[in-house]
Design an enzyme around this catalytic site. Sequence first.
Site, short mmCIF file in Angstrom:
data_model
loop_
_atom_site.label_atom_id
_atom_site.label_comp_id
_atom_site.label_asym_id
_atom_site.label_seq_id
_atom_site.Cartn_x
_atom_site.Cartn_y
_atom_site.Cartn_z
N ASP A 188 0.85 -1.19 0.00
CA ASP A 188 0.00 0.00 0.00
C ASP A 188 0.89 1.24 0.00
O ASP A 188 1.99 1.21 -0.57
CB ASP A 188 -0.93 -0.03 1.22
N HIS A 248 -3.87 5.54 4.10
CA HIS A 248 -4.65 4.43 3.57
C HIS A 248 -4.10 3.09 4.04
O HIS A 248 -4.82 2.24 4.57
CB HIS A 248 -4.65 4.53 2.04
N SER A 401 -11.49 -1.10 -0.45
CA SER A 401 -10.18 -1.14 0.19
C SER A 401 -10.29 -1.48 1.66
O SER A 401 -9.37 -2.03 2.26
CB SER A 401 -9.47 0.21 0.06
#
Length: 648
Positions: A188, A248, A401
């Site tokens: 990520d 994220h 996600s």
Amino acid sequence: MHRTCNVADRPLASAGSAGWIDRLAPEDPLLDAAEIEIPHAERIRPRRPRRAAAVIALAVGACGGPSTAPQHAPDSIVVQLERDAEPPSFAAAAGSGAPIIPLQSLGPSDAPAMLRLPLPPGEDPVAFAREAALRPGVEFAEPVYLYRQGRAPNDPRFKELWGLTAIDAGGAWASTVGDRRITVAVVDDGVALTHPDLAPNLWVNPSEIAANGRDDDGDGYVDDVNGYDFVGNRGDPSPARTGEERWHGSHVAGTIGAAGDNRIGISGVNWKVALMALRAIGPRGGRSDDLARAIDYAVDHGARVVNASWGGGGQSHAIAKAIARAGERGVLVVAAAGNDGASRPSFPANLGGDNVLSVGALAPNGRLAPFSNRGASVAAPGVGILSTTAPGRYERYDGTSMAAPHVSGVAALLWAARPEAKLEEIRRAILSSTASVAGTRNGRVDAARAMAALLADAGPGPAGGLVLSRGSLLFVSSGGRMPRTQTVSLRAEGGEAKRWTARPDARWVRLVTDQGETPARLSVHADPAGLLPGEHVAHVRIESADRPADAVVLEVTLHVGDAPAVVANGSGCAVRDGRLHVDRGATCRLALPGIGAGATASSVQWRLPGGAVVQGGSMYAQFVTRGEYQVELGGTEEGALALTVVVE
């Protein structure tokens, strides 16, 4: 709830990998406010026997935005060579100011070479990739695209971790709350290493010493203690220092494994787990070649699960091959389906491999969220998901996600309960225990039912044996010099951790360490002191504690006598009279004698004119300017050698 669609940010590497994003980074001038879906992207496919490339047109976006072609990296393409093929010559990147341009070699050491090839000035990347694909010895060539993470804007109405209840994580916790021996790779935009809810569960590379500037375990990466940053090529995989969109990966990591029962914040699906932080996505997206490298790293370093909460409409050969290699080693890849409400998942969730689970986003009402792509293998909670972000902070995100790490977490829980379980058993347990959800192929994951299915299906089964990345090593000693150390990787079939011991049958073979736990790297020295000129052969027997009779054997050959300092292959590349003669524009592979596929020599450094340094026992380079140059070959084990290069 806000709905967004796929947006291709500036793609950068490999055939057909466009990217999707949920919230655009405002500082990126290349991103338009329009919401666009890109269901397909250019794919450079070899046409046998000449490997020409076809281009697939892009469709108009489903969300009403204008049609648009994905952008490509202006600097490079990716070229995959066939196994054992000589590197062909390519158009040189003239005007670079460097007489020798090092080509970054991508992928694991035991796979055919994949190269990042710079674009000549003014070249179109798609056309350049098409031309490169026609060369003999090239399996495929493709432009570089960017992938983006996907999450929808925060929704403040969801104030609790409803997702863990929805998948009945509590029912699974009756069997296990996780195990720090099970590693999940978070590929990520980085992980907040100092977050108090993540720090206890970070993966630690047992053979790497922090911040000493050395590659202690011989894997080719320096200071990779908790993972690696493939964007900045450094050991610290923390998120970018600035930017709103940099948490994220930290959010994903918290859902998988925020420390439980620690009186802090939240709990992940696993209270205990090893979170491997692999940063392969930067502020402007993730290069497909970097993402493929990160997947290979995860597999080589023992991850049982790879979480891919990113994707796009294009099909990247580089990423697809990395995922296939993961499957061959028993690694599960969990991929977010995408957030544009499309009828099927985006890439790489749309790959059909037996080691891929695609995940759609479930809303609290038990149905797929409107933004979630349909047709995924399973669904998991993906709306209002509370998880870790900046150190000490927690936020609620929406998106597939956020759904994917619920499934990665369940897989890790299952492996914690049965570490010896094979990939197909884990996948079968998850799929067979789902609750029906319209719009998915199977349904909502259920951790407790999956655990029961796995334990009920438990059988003795054959234990996995040990596997070496190569079966033999060749060392060459010329002029009494000590050959440089070579390293091979050692793993167990199925990916489980196994204790092993190694024993050489000759005193001139020396091991950096003779015992450990898989996955591991076995570093081998060959000492020519006291040996006569000629060939000397020895063997290293490596056996596991549970299956000593099924040992693997590494053959070690030492050639003592005159030999060239460097060997070269490639059209227009030859070593004569101790000098390397190269045709202008040629692409060559230079290597220490004996270094082959599956072995690394990370202590070796090639210092090129202009100051560029390439690490490893071999290197690929383009020679673009006529003249005579010096390449310095050095390392930590002996003094530097000077190689004269004549570009003709």
